[in-house]
Enzyme design. Structure first.
Site, PDB file in Angstrom:
ATOM      1  N   CYS A 182      -0.379   4.099   2.375  1.00  0.00           N
ATOM      2  CA  CYS A 182      -0.187   3.868   3.807  1.00  0.00           C
ATOM      3  C   CYS A 182       1.274   3.984   4.197  1.00  0.00           C
ATOM      4  O   CYS A 182       1.636   4.668   5.158  1.00  0.00           O
ATOM      5  CB  CYS A 182      -0.697   2.485   4.192  1.00  0.00           C
ATOM      6  SG  CYS A 182      -2.439   2.211   3.829  1.00  0.00           S
ATOM      7  N   ASP A 183       2.131   3.271   3.479  1.00  0.00           N
ATOM      8  CA  ASP A 183       3.515   3.091   3.916  1.00  0.00           C
ATOM      9  C   ASP A 183       4.508   4.011   3.223  1.00  0.00           C
ATOM     10  O   ASP A 183       5.665   4.096   3.637  1.00  0.00           O
ATOM     11  CB  ASP A 183       3.930   1.634   3.677  1.00  0.00           C
ATOM     12  CG  ASP A 183       3.021   0.659   4.421  1.00  0.00           C
ATOM     13  OD1 ASP A 183       2.499   1.059   5.471  1.00  0.00           O
ATOM     14  OD2 ASP A 183       2.832  -0.464   3.948  1.00  0.00           O
TER      15      ASP A 183
ATOM     16  N   CYS B  17       0.842  -1.204   0.000  1.00  0.00           N
ATOM     17  CA  CYS B  17       0.000   0.000   0.000  1.00  0.00           C
ATOM     18  C   CYS B  17       0.876   1.252   0.000  1.00  0.00           C
ATOM     19  O   CYS B  17       1.366   1.665   1.057  1.00  0.00           O
ATOM     20  CB  CYS B  17      -0.921  -0.001   1.219  1.00  0.00           C
ATOM     21  SG  CYS B  17      -1.998   1.453   1.290  1.00  0.00           S
TER      22      CYS B  17
END
Length: 532
Positions: free
Chosen positions: A347-348, A344
């Site tokens: 997200c990361d 992701c």
């Protein structure tokens, strides 16, 4: 920091605060502390029940805690919770101020009854759309149970702490200093991991349920549409699902669902769940199906066994289990998952700020990931197996315009390398020349499509060579009374709008099956009358 419109909305929410409490800030001379102090001053100025103190002595600076005089609550934000976490902040303020949470009463009692001392640290990023669920769950637990302590840490703000713990994916949750879990987790899932008797109690409750007319397995766009269409027929409908919304929760932006100009995955998933519940559907979350038990005779009940041992029964079943990210399946991928291997970018991505990363996959998802990451990291290398990128032309044009992106087509990833604790490189082979190359980097984002969640159905109904459920034009599978819809089937084009349409079609087909197929008991009684 907050514009006038947002301030007005926040002030309206804070009118629901009924119990006074303090915000205690721990600050230093860094610009981030001044930014946090400004935000907290704004909040305190919007409610006469909130008092701000700036004499906190927590080691993490900047940070702040929420404290109510009549409570031993321990909830701290080592963050400036804006972006995706602004809602988490608002909810924490309301809950601390005595506003009741929108959570099932039995879950609240389960949290209050937890017997133990739990010190949670949850690392998140402000751009992560998976993080708020975890942050809000652990925040609520800290508000409800004084033996639960929760600290919410912004990984980008406390980069040294993230690096010392080698956190390379969020949300990452530590319990009493040890890794507890990573990725999206619902409140019920977290509580169930702490309450060891929960699975047995839940199984007993499911086993006691009457048979459904329609049981939907999965709650993404296909499953939700199926549930709504079935329930509107006035028949007993249930949904067994791990998390409502399915993979939609992991979608950052949705701009092609007809009549919805623009939204994001979590909002869309929440809207799906709200509509399903509006029609009185029995929604059973945190349930993973492990076995399909076909009916023993025409008109008999189909069974679906859950991971906790429960067996749900229904006159018809609609399978809408969706799909998940496909693994590249090379040495190092599993070893370094969440240690540099990620799936992701939204997200990361912030955890790799200023570092070198690779993206595997040249479709829309891969190219979009590379474009997003290029604005954060020092360099992006995109690896595509085919001889050209498969993404839309507008995305390819944008990617080619970026100065810190290198593209390799006709390239086969052969290994993700590491030093034993984290990723340090990616090895690939040039398919034309056979030459191998090793790229030094710190992160690898895998974006190579989806694999259907159908392993548990092998040997029970017909699957394609790709593992997709084979269905006819009405969504009927090879097992009578069992239908399927969405990304778990062989229907082409994995799109939300298509999945929703297929779910509606499967529900209509299931209803047609029900009205044309007498119950097994009715069939036997009719046969006895004829024989007499």
């Amino acid at each position: 920091m907050l514009d006038d419109s947002l301030k007005a909305q926040l002030q309206a929410y804070l009118q629901r605060v009924v119990q006074p409490f303090e915000i205690v800030a721990s600050l230093n001379e860094q610009p981030s502390s001044r930014e946090l102090e400004q935000l907290l001053q704004t909040i305190a100025g919007l409610s006469d029940k909130i008092t701000l103190r700036t004499d906190g002595d927590d080691a993490r600076k900047p940070s702040f805690s929420l404290r109510r005089a009549d409570s031993q609550q321990s909830l701290r934000f080592a963050a400036i919770p804006l972006g995706h976490e602004f809602t988490s902040l608002v909810l924490a303020l309301l809950w601390t101020g005595g506003h009741p949470p929108k959570v099932e009463p039995e879950v609240i009692e389960q949290i209050k009854a937890l017997d133990g001392d739990y010190r949670f640290e949850v690392y998140m990023s402000l751009s992560c759309h998976n993080c708020p669920d975890v942050v809000q769950a652990l925040s609520l637990m800290a508000v409800l149970n004084p033996r639960v302590q929760t600290v919410v840490v912004d990984g980008a703000l406390f980069q040294e702490e993230v690096e010392s713990r080698q956190i390379m994916a969020v949300p990452a949750v530590y319990l009493n200093g040890e890794m507890f879990g990573a990725g999206r987790m619902a409140l019920e899932e977290i509580v169930a991991k702490l309450d060891t008797g929960a699975a047995e109690r839940e199984a007993a409750k499911l086993n006691a349920k009457d048979a459904f007319d329609v049981l939907v397995v999965g709650g993404g766009p296909a499953g939700s549409a199926a549930a709504v269409y079935a329930a509107r027929k006035g028949i007993n409908t249930g949904v067994a699902v791990e998390r409502m919304g399915g993979q939609v929760n992991d979608t950052m932006s949705i701009e092609n669902y007809i009549s919805v100009l623009e939204t994001d995955g979590p909002k869309f998933a929440a809207a799906l769940e709200a509509q399903v519940r509006h029609y009185g559907v029995d929604v059973m979350t945190q349930q993973r199906a492990v076995e399909l038990v076909p009916a023993e005779e025409p008109g008999g009940l189909v069974g679906v066994r859950m991971e906790n041992g429960a067996l749900l029964r229904s006159r018809s079943v609609i399978l809408s289990t969706g799909a998940r990210w496909r693994n590249v399946n090379v040495p190092g991928e599993q070893e370094y998952k969440n240690k540099g291997v990620a799936y992701c970018p939204h997200c990361d991505g912030p955890l790799f700020k200023g570092k070198r990363v690779a993206v595997i996959g040249g479709g829309n998802s891969g190219v979009e990931a590379a474009i997003d990451l290029a604005g954060l990291v020092s360099h992006v290398t995109l690896i595509e197996f085919s001889d050209q990128l498969k993404a839309d032309a507008v995305l390819v044009t944008k990617l080619n315009s970026l100065p810190n992106v290198t593209i390799h087509v006709n390239a086969q990833t052969t290994e993700i390398t590491g030093d034993g604790s984290k990723v340090n490189g990616l090895r690939f082979k040039e398919r034309v020349s056979g030459t191998e190359q090793l790229i030094e980097l710190e992160g690898v984002f895998v974006q190579i499509g989806l694999v259907p969640n159908t392993e548990w159905l092998k040997g029970t109904l017909e699957l394609s060579r790709f593992g997709e459920i084979v269905v006819d034009a009405k969504g009927q599978t090879s097992v009578p009374g069992v239908f399927a819809a969405g990304d778990c089937t062989g229907v082409p084009y994995k799109q939300i709008v298509i999945a929703a349409g297929e779910g509606a079609k499967a529900a209509l087909s299931a209803f047609d099956y029900l009205i044309r197929t007498p119950l097994a008991e009715e069939r036997r009684m009719a046969a006895e009358v004829v024989a007499a």
